[in-house]
Structures are given as structure tokens and as C-alpha cells.
Design a protein around this motif. Structure first.
Motif, PDB file in Angstrom:
ATOM      1  N   GLU A 225      -3.254   2.483  17.156  1.00 15.19           N
ATOM      2  CA  GLU A 225      -3.132   2.657  15.706  1.00 15.19           C
ATOM      3  C   GLU A 225      -1.991   1.817  15.137  1.00 15.19           C
ATOM      4  OE1 GLU A 225      -3.465   5.084  17.951  1.00 15.19           O
ATOM      5  OE2 GLU A 225      -5.534   5.654  17.448  1.00 15.19           O
ATOM      6  N   GLU A 226      -0.923   1.612  15.897  1.00 17.75           N
ATOM      7  CA  GLU A 226       0.186   0.785  15.415  1.00 17.75           C
ATOM      8  C   GLU A 226      -0.222  -0.682  15.310  1.00 17.75           C
ATOM      9  OE1 GLU A 226       4.245   3.054  16.741  1.00 17.75           O
ATOM     10  OE2 GLU A 226       2.923   2.427  18.369  1.00 17.75           O
ATOM     11  N   VAL A 227      -1.028  -1.135  16.242  1.00 19.85           N
ATOM     12  CA  VAL A 227      -1.573  -2.501  16.135  1.00 19.85           C
ATOM     13  C   VAL A 227      -2.507  -2.583  14.937  1.00 19.85           C
ATOM     14  CG1 VAL A 227      -2.913  -4.295  17.289  1.00 19.85           C
ATOM     15  CG2 VAL A 227      -1.365  -2.842  18.623  1.00 19.85           C
ATOM     16  N   ALA A 228      -3.322  -1.556  14.739  1.00 18.39           N
ATOM     17  CA  ALA A 228      -4.251  -1.541  13.607  1.00 18.39           C
ATOM     18  C   ALA A 228      -3.513  -1.617  12.280  1.00 18.39           C
ATOM     19  CB  ALA A 228      -5.131  -0.291  13.665  1.00 18.39           C
ATOM     20  N   GLN A 229      -2.360  -0.968  12.184  1.00 16.69           N
ATOM     21  CA  GLN A 229      -1.590  -0.994  10.940  1.00 16.69           C
ATOM     22  C   GLN A 229      -1.130  -2.417  10.622  1.00 16.69           C
ATOM     23  OE1 GLN A 229      -0.987   1.195   8.647  1.00 16.69           O
ATOM     24  NE2 GLN A 229      -1.476   3.181   9.559  1.00 16.69           N
ATOM     25  N   ALA A 230      -0.659  -3.146  11.636  1.00 17.66           N
ATOM     26  CA  ALA A 230      -0.254  -4.538  11.415  1.00 17.66           C
ATOM     27  C   ALA A 230      -1.452  -5.392  11.023  1.00 17.66           C
ATOM     28  CB  ALA A 230       0.407  -5.089  12.676  1.00 17.66           C
ATOM     29  N   THR A 231      -2.573  -5.151  11.670  1.00 13.78           N
ATOM     30  CA  THR A 231      -3.786  -5.901  11.361  1.00 13.78           C
ATOM     31  C   THR A 231      -4.252  -5.631   9.943  1.00 13.78           C
ATOM     32  OG1 THR A 231      -4.391  -5.746  13.707  1.00 13.78           O
ATOM     33  CG2 THR A 231      -6.124  -6.415  12.167  1.00 13.78           C
ATOM     34  N   LEU A 232      -4.170  -4.365   9.521  1.00 14.30           N
ATOM     35  CA  LEU A 232      -4.559  -4.004   8.158  1.00 14.30           C
ATOM     36  C   LEU A 232      -3.704  -4.748   7.136  1.00 14.30           C
ATOM     37  CD1 LEU A 232      -6.030  -2.304   6.016  1.00 14.30           C
ATOM     38  CD2 LEU A 232      -4.354  -0.477   6.450  1.00 14.30           C
ATOM     39  N   TRP A 233      -2.406  -4.823   7.368  1.00 17.08           N
ATOM     40  CA  TRP A 233      -1.530  -5.526   6.424  1.00 17.08           C
ATOM     41  C   TRP A 233      -1.929  -6.998   6.322  1.00 17.08           C
ATOM     42  CZ3 TRP A 233       2.320  -9.409   7.044  1.00 17.08           C
ATOM     43  CH2 TRP A 233       3.073  -9.653   5.883  1.00 17.08           C
ATOM     44  N   LEU A 234      -2.185  -7.636   7.455  1.00 20.56           N
ATOM     45  CA  LEU A 234      -2.585  -9.039   7.438  1.00 20.56           C
ATOM     46  C   LEU A 234      -3.951  -9.231   6.777  1.00 20.56           C
ATOM     47  CD1 LEU A 234      -1.450 -10.122  11.012  1.00 20.56           C
ATOM     48  CD2 LEU A 234      -0.444 -10.870   8.840  1.00 20.56           C
ATOM     49  N   ALA A 235      -4.830  -8.267   6.943  1.00 25.22           N
ATOM     50  CA  ALA A 235      -6.172  -8.367   6.359  1.00 25.22           C
ATOM     51  C   ALA A 235      -6.165  -8.131   4.857  1.00 25.22           C
ATOM     52  CB  ALA A 235      -7.105  -7.358   7.035  1.00 25.22           C
ATOM     53  N   SER A 236      -5.198  -7.372   4.382  1.00 27.50           N
ATOM     54  CA  SER A 236      -5.189  -6.936   2.986  1.00 27.50           C
ATOM     55  C   SER A 236      -4.516  -7.960   2.077  1.00 27.50           C
ATOM     56  CB  SER A 236      -4.460  -5.599   2.863  1.00 27.50           C
ATOM     57  OG  SER A 236      -3.053  -5.798   2.944  1.00 27.50           O
ATOM     58  N   ASP A 237      -4.641  -7.735   0.794  1.00 27.46           N
ATOM     59  CA  ASP A 237      -4.016  -8.614  -0.186  1.00 27.46           C
ATOM     60  C   ASP A 237      -2.494  -8.459  -0.228  1.00 27.46           C
ATOM     61  OD1 ASP A 237      -6.487  -9.624  -0.872  1.00 27.46           O
ATOM     62  OD2 ASP A 237      -6.767  -8.271  -2.578  1.00 27.46           O
ATOM     63  N   GLN A 238      -1.961  -7.448   0.445  1.00 22.97           N
ATOM     64  CA  GLN A 238      -0.501  -7.302   0.478  1.00 22.97           C
ATOM     65  C   GLN A 238       0.171  -8.447   1.233  1.00 22.97           C
ATOM     66  OE1 GLN A 238       1.183  -3.553   1.526  1.00 22.97           O
ATOM     67  NE2 GLN A 238       0.568  -2.615  -0.398  1.00 22.97           N
ATOM     68  N   SER A 239      -0.575  -9.136   2.069  1.00 22.57           N
ATOM     69  CA  SER A 239      -0.023 -10.288   2.801  1.00 22.57           C
ATOM     70  C   SER A 239      -0.568 -11.596   2.223  1.00 22.57           C
ATOM     71  CB  SER A 239      -0.365 -10.194   4.288  1.00 22.57           C
ATOM     72  OG  SER A 239      -1.772 -10.241   4.483  1.00 22.57           O
ATOM     73  N   SER A 240      -0.793 -11.625   0.925  1.00 27.16           N
ATOM     74  CA  SER A 240      -1.508 -12.735   0.293  1.00 27.16           C
ATOM     75  C   SER A 240      -0.811 -14.086   0.400  1.00 27.16           C
ATOM     76  CB  SER A 240      -1.766 -12.414  -1.183  1.00 27.16           C
ATOM     77  OG  SER A 240      -0.550 -12.118  -1.850  1.00 27.16           O
ATOM     78  N   TYR A 241       0.491 -14.103   0.751  1.00 29.80           N
ATOM     79  CA  TYR A 241       1.204 -15.380   0.900  1.00 29.80           C
ATOM     80  C   TYR A 241       1.527 -15.656   2.369  1.00 29.80           C
ATOM     81  CZ  TYR A 241       4.132 -19.249  -0.836  1.00 29.80           C
ATOM     82  OH  TYR A 241       4.655 -20.484  -1.129  1.00 29.80           O
ATOM     83  N   VAL A 242       0.768 -15.042   3.257  1.00 34.53           N
ATOM     84  CA  VAL A 242       1.002 -15.177   4.695  1.00 34.53           C
ATOM     85  C   VAL A 242      -0.219 -15.799   5.352  1.00 34.53           C
ATOM     86  CG1 VAL A 242       1.514 -13.962   6.850  1.00 34.53           C
ATOM     87  CG2 VAL A 242       2.504 -13.144   4.689  1.00 34.53           C
ATOM     88  N   THR A 243      -0.023 -16.935   6.016  1.00 40.36           N
ATOM     89  CA  THR A 243      -1.098 -17.536   6.809  1.00 40.36           C
ATOM     90  C   THR A 243      -0.488 -18.400   7.905  1.00 40.36           C
ATOM     91  OG1 THR A 243      -3.265 -18.634   6.687  1.00 40.36           O
ATOM     92  CG2 THR A 243      -1.453 -19.649   5.437  1.00 40.36           C
ATOM     93  N   GLY A 244      -1.207 -18.522   9.016  1.00 38.66           N
ATOM     94  CA  GLY A 244      -0.768 -19.372  10.114  1.00 38.66           C
ATOM     95  C   GLY A 244       0.298 -18.763  10.999  1.00 38.66           C
ATOM     96  N   THR A 245       0.527 -17.468  10.870  1.00 33.49           N
ATOM     97  CA  THR A 245       1.574 -16.829  11.665  1.00 33.49           C
ATOM     98  C   THR A 245       0.983 -15.757  12.567  1.00 33.49           C
ATOM     99  OG1 THR A 245       3.827 -15.919  11.532  1.00 33.49           O
ATOM    100  CG2 THR A 245       2.169 -14.933  10.087  1.00 33.49           C
TER     101      THR A 245
END
Length: 256
Positions: A225-245
Motif C-alpha cells: 500500500e505504501e508503494v501504491a500511495q507513491a504510484t497514485l501521486w505520480l499518476a495523479s494531477d498532483q504531480s503535474s510538473y513531474v516527469t522523467g524521475t
């Protein structure tokens, strides 16, 4: 703080029959996504879907061997045929690490592991990105690497090489597709309490008390579930300025 949401989005998760993939599919569904559970193990995949639909979520199952191009293409087509679009993809499917020194390399297992853990990610990226380009609305893709993509481990040459490769694929895909508003990131789990890890521990006679201090700073195993939480953040618009990391979910293992 506003929790990440995937409300109204369609999400594909490979290797979602158990472990981190199942936990990710479950969290995505609870965050508002319509979820496509993909796995080679039909029984496990349908079990994940049954759990989601029992909770009132919208989910379906697709059987896929991610090492086979035609099956991956058919998987993505099935997502679009079922729900009309694709917004998020998590390329998580993988098989168990090898367990022998290089001078005893099992060439057949090397080929099988590379075909799933590296080629599989590349094929998923190919067909996911191809559809997202046609769709023209951007999207978010998350590839599951590992701490072994950053710090090697003896007797696991195929797994280490494949997970390093996933990190490289993530960067290339982000570089090529940023102008199209297609974001591509990764997660690198450490010692996560999954059936795969438990099987490895049993094979080596290792206990949680032995392993946890070696694999992180928090003296415990991580949860799926802790991995899923990080994945959810990357998948969501909350990480909209994050790519390539690649985000490390490893209790500080790669920092020391």
C-alpha cells in the motif's frame, strides 16, 4: 491537504493479480478510477477485480503476457474498447529475480526475465504511448523499477540489469513525450512485504528481523500500500510538473 484523486480517469495496471499491483489497482479504484486489471494469472487477476466490484468500484480483467507484442497491443485496445479512453498506466508486471552468480548464469531464465521485466515494460510503453498520442489529451505512465535499478545485488544479474533498464526506459519515454503532455515516471520499491519477497526470504532462510535493518533505515518492511500511495501521486494531477524521475520507496536504502 487534498488527497490525490483519479476521479473520472481510466487506469491500466499490469501484474495486478497480487502484491504491489493489486494494492495499486485497489487504491486507484478507491481514488475514483475505472481500473483495468491485467495479469498473466487469470485466477489472481479476476480475484482482484472481484474484490473491487464487491466494493462498488468499476473494474475489469484482461489476461496478458507482457512479453508478447500482440497481447500487449490487444490489452491496450481492450482498455479503450471497454472504457473509451486511457489516462493512466502502471507497468508493474515482473517475475522473480534470478539467484546465481554470473559464472553460473541460467541463460534460459535470463531470457525469460528480460522478456517480462524489461521487454514487457518497453512493449507496454510502446502501445500505451501510441494510444495516448492518438487520444491527444496527455496522460501519466508509471514504471515499476526497484532499488536494484540503482544499487546492485550479487547473484541477481538479470534482475539488476532489467531494473536498471526500466530506469533508462522511463527517462527516454519522458524525454520523447513531454511535449505531448505525456508524463512518464517510475517508482523504485525496496524491501516490500509481498508474496515474492516472502518466497525469497523462505528460500534463503532469512527473517524479517534479519532483513529489515539491512534494507532500510526504519527497521521494518514496507507495505504494498505504501508503494501504491507513491504510484497514485505520480499518476495523479498532483504531480503535474513531474516527469522523467523515479521515486524511491525504500526507507532510505539507496541514500546510505
Amino acid at each position: 491537504m487534498i488527497a490525490p484523486t483519479l476521479h473520472g480517469k481510466v487506469a491500466l495496471v499490469t501484474g495486478a493479480g497480487m502484491g504491489m499491483g493489486a494494492a495499486t489497482a485497489e487504491l486507484f479504484a478507491r481514488s475514483g478510477a475505472r481500473v483495468v486489471v491485467a495479469d498473466l494469472d487469470a485466477e489472481a487477476g479476476r480475484r482482484t477485480v472481484d474484490g473491487l466490484t464487491a466494493e462498488g468500484h468499476i473494474a475489469c480483467f484482461v489476461k496478458v503476457d507482457v512479453s508478447t507484442s500482440k497481447e500487449v497491443e490487444a490489452m491496450v485496445d481492450s482498455v479503450v474498447d471497454t472504457y473509451g479512453r486511457l489516462d493512466v498506466a502502471v507497468n508493474n508486471a515482473a517475475i522473480t529475480p534470478d539467484d546465481a552468480p554470473l559464472d553460473e548464469l541460467d541463460e534460459d531464465y535470463w531470457d525469460r526475465l528480460m522478456s517480462v521485466n524489461l521487454r514487457g515494460v518497453a512493449l507496454c510503453l510502446k502501445y500505451e504511448i501510441r494510444h495516448l498520442i492518438r487520444q491527444g489529451t496527455g496522460g501519466s505512465i508509471v514504471n515499476v523499477s526497484s532499488v536494484r535499478g540503482f544499487r546492485p545485488k550479487a547473484n541477481a544479474a538479470a534482475y539488476v540489469a532489467a531494473k536498471h533498464g526500466v530506469v533508462g526506459l522511463t527517462k527516454v519515454a519522458a524525454l520523447e513525450n513531454g511535449p505531448r503532455n505525456i508524463r512518464v515516471n517510475g517508482v523504485a520499491p525496496g524491501a516490500i512485504d509481498t508474496p515474492m519477497l516472502r518466497s525469497s526470504m523462505a528460500r534463503h532462510g532469512t527473517t524479517v528481523e534479519d532483513l529489515a535493518p539491512q534494507m532500510g533505515l526504519l527497521n521494518r518492511l514496507g507495505t504494498a500500500e505504501e508503494v501504491a500511495q507513491a504510484t497514485l501521486w505520480l499518476a495523479s494531477d498532483q504531480s503535474s510538473y513531474v516527469t522523467g524521475t523515479t521515486v524511491h520507496v525504500d526507507a532510505g536504502y539507496t541514500s546510505r
